[in-house]
Design an enzyme around this catalytic site. Structure first.
Site, PDB file in Angstrom:
ATOM      1  N   ARG A 224      -2.106   7.479  -0.859  1.00 17.90           N
ATOM      2  CA  ARG A 224      -2.087   8.916  -1.116  1.00 17.90           C
ATOM      3  C   ARG A 224      -2.432   9.663   0.166  1.00 17.90           C
ATOM      4  NH1 ARG A 224       0.442   7.783  -4.880  1.00 17.90           N
ATOM      5  NH2 ARG A 224       0.071   8.195  -7.069  1.00 17.90           N
ATOM      6  N   HIS A 272       7.469   9.870   0.413  1.00 19.30           N
ATOM      7  CA  HIS A 272       6.811   9.338  -0.795  1.00 19.30           C
ATOM      8  C   HIS A 272       7.830   8.647  -1.715  1.00 19.30           C
ATOM      9  CE1 HIS A 272       3.252   9.786  -3.805  1.00 19.30           C
ATOM     10  NE2 HIS A 272       3.857   8.616  -3.915  1.00 19.30           N
TER      11      HIS A 272
HETATM   12  C1  GLV Z   1       3.499   6.206  -6.658  1.00 20.66           C
HETATM   13  O1  GLV Z   1       2.999   6.868  -5.796  1.00 20.66           O
HETATM   14  C2  GLV Z   1       2.800   5.724  -7.821  1.00 20.66           C
HETATM   15  O2  GLV Z   1       1.613   6.036  -7.985  1.00 20.66           O
HETATM   16  O3  GLV Z   1       3.429   5.011  -8.635  1.00 20.66           O
END
Ligand code: GLV
Length: 309
Positions: A224, A272
């Protein structure tokens, strides 16, 4: 009894179809369509807008459709004292492992730098590195960390893992808790963050930590954005202590156009998307939990609230 899907991307129909294909008798709604709120017992969420979980008087379960649940815990308007579940999935773990391997190899073989040189028309052979000379340190040894560690060992890397609690993985030296942290860091030529984001881990990728890594270490954050102190990363890249960084996650997503990461030659960015839940792969466990909820049975992959994951 019904399910509401709450997410802001364009995948609501995809999820709905996957759920209904598995069980055509389900009652499933996207949160923006007209739906009977009092019938909703499970919300299947991914980065829902804050406030979208209120007004469901009979909601009994908040299910994340990904591995992370930080966005649910951070939503102060979300109902408290409801169970939260997360996804633990082999395909998600494998996809993550493949992504991290690609980033590591791109760094070892200078592919990121060659791409920059290519665009500038520069022909410049550079010394490459070998897997057998490299130690990878993985922070976070949950399902994703374990899969990555096992795969990297197979490829010939030396692998170290660090977690909150003791772990036992073949050919991986594991360190636990605060006492093992410095020893873990000092050999990590490549550091991979796969930690859950909690009060304890927020900002953990900071200057103090980077200084404990060997010179020229490379940092990969696929967990994150909140784990990273952005200014500290930039400082340590610019002063040459770190050789580069591979980032998939950011404080704000999409990362703002003016952010210095965009144009930094030592940073390799992806949006991401290192590893995302495959609906067909994870829908069975989500429906298994829905059935468990209905039958009052123990839920799978339930978040332990005091731990935050
Ligand atoms: C992706 O970031 C997840 O948490 O699956």
């Amino acid at each position: 009894m019904a399910i509401v899907i709450i997410r802001q991307d364009d995948k609501i129909e995809l999820w709905k179809k996957a759920l209904l294909t598995k069980d055509p008798d389900l009652e499933v709604y996207g949160y923006q369509e007209n739906h009977p709120k009092e019938k909703i017992e499970m919300a299947l969420v991914w980065k829902h807008p804050n406030g979208a979980l209120v007004d469901y008087p009979n909601l009994k379960l908040i299910a994340s459709s990904g591995a992370g649940v930080d966005f649910i815990i951070e939503d102060e308007t979300a109902p408290k004292n409801l169970p939260i579940t997360r996804v633990v999935d082999d395909m998600l773990a494998k996809d993550m492992s493949e992504h991290v391997l690609a980033v590591i190899l791109s760094h070892l073989k200078n592919l990121d730098q060659y791409k920059i040189n290519q665009i500038k028309g520069i022909w410049k052979p550079m010394q490459y590195h070998r897997i057998s000379d490299f130690t990878v340190g993985i922070m976070g040894m949950g399902a994703l960390g374990k899969e990555l560690a096992t795969d990297l060992v197979k490829y010939g890397f030396k692998v170290r893992g660090w977690a909150n609690s003791e772990k036992n993985i073949d050919n991986v030296t594991c360190y636990a808790g605060a006492s093992g942290f410095d020893d873990f860091l000092k050999t990590a030529q490549i550091l991979v963050c796969l930690l859950p984001l909690t009060d304890e881990t927020s900002g953990i990728l900071n200057k103090k930590l980077f200084k404990k890594l060997p010179r020229n270490a490379y940092v990969i954050n696929v967990a994150r954005g909140g784990h990273m102190v952005d200014e500290d990363l930039l400082e340590m890249l610019n002063n040459g202590h770190l050789s580069g960084a591979g980032l998939d996650v950011y404080h704000q997503e999409p990362i703002p156009k003016e952010h210095p990461f965009w144009s930094h030659e030592k940073i390799q960015m992806t949006p991401h998307y290192a590893s995302v839940s495959d609906t067909n792969s994870v829908v069975p466990q989500i429906l298994d939990n829905y059935e468990r909820l209905i039958k009052g049975k123990k839920l799978l992959n339930e978040v332990v609230m005091h731990r935050g994951y």
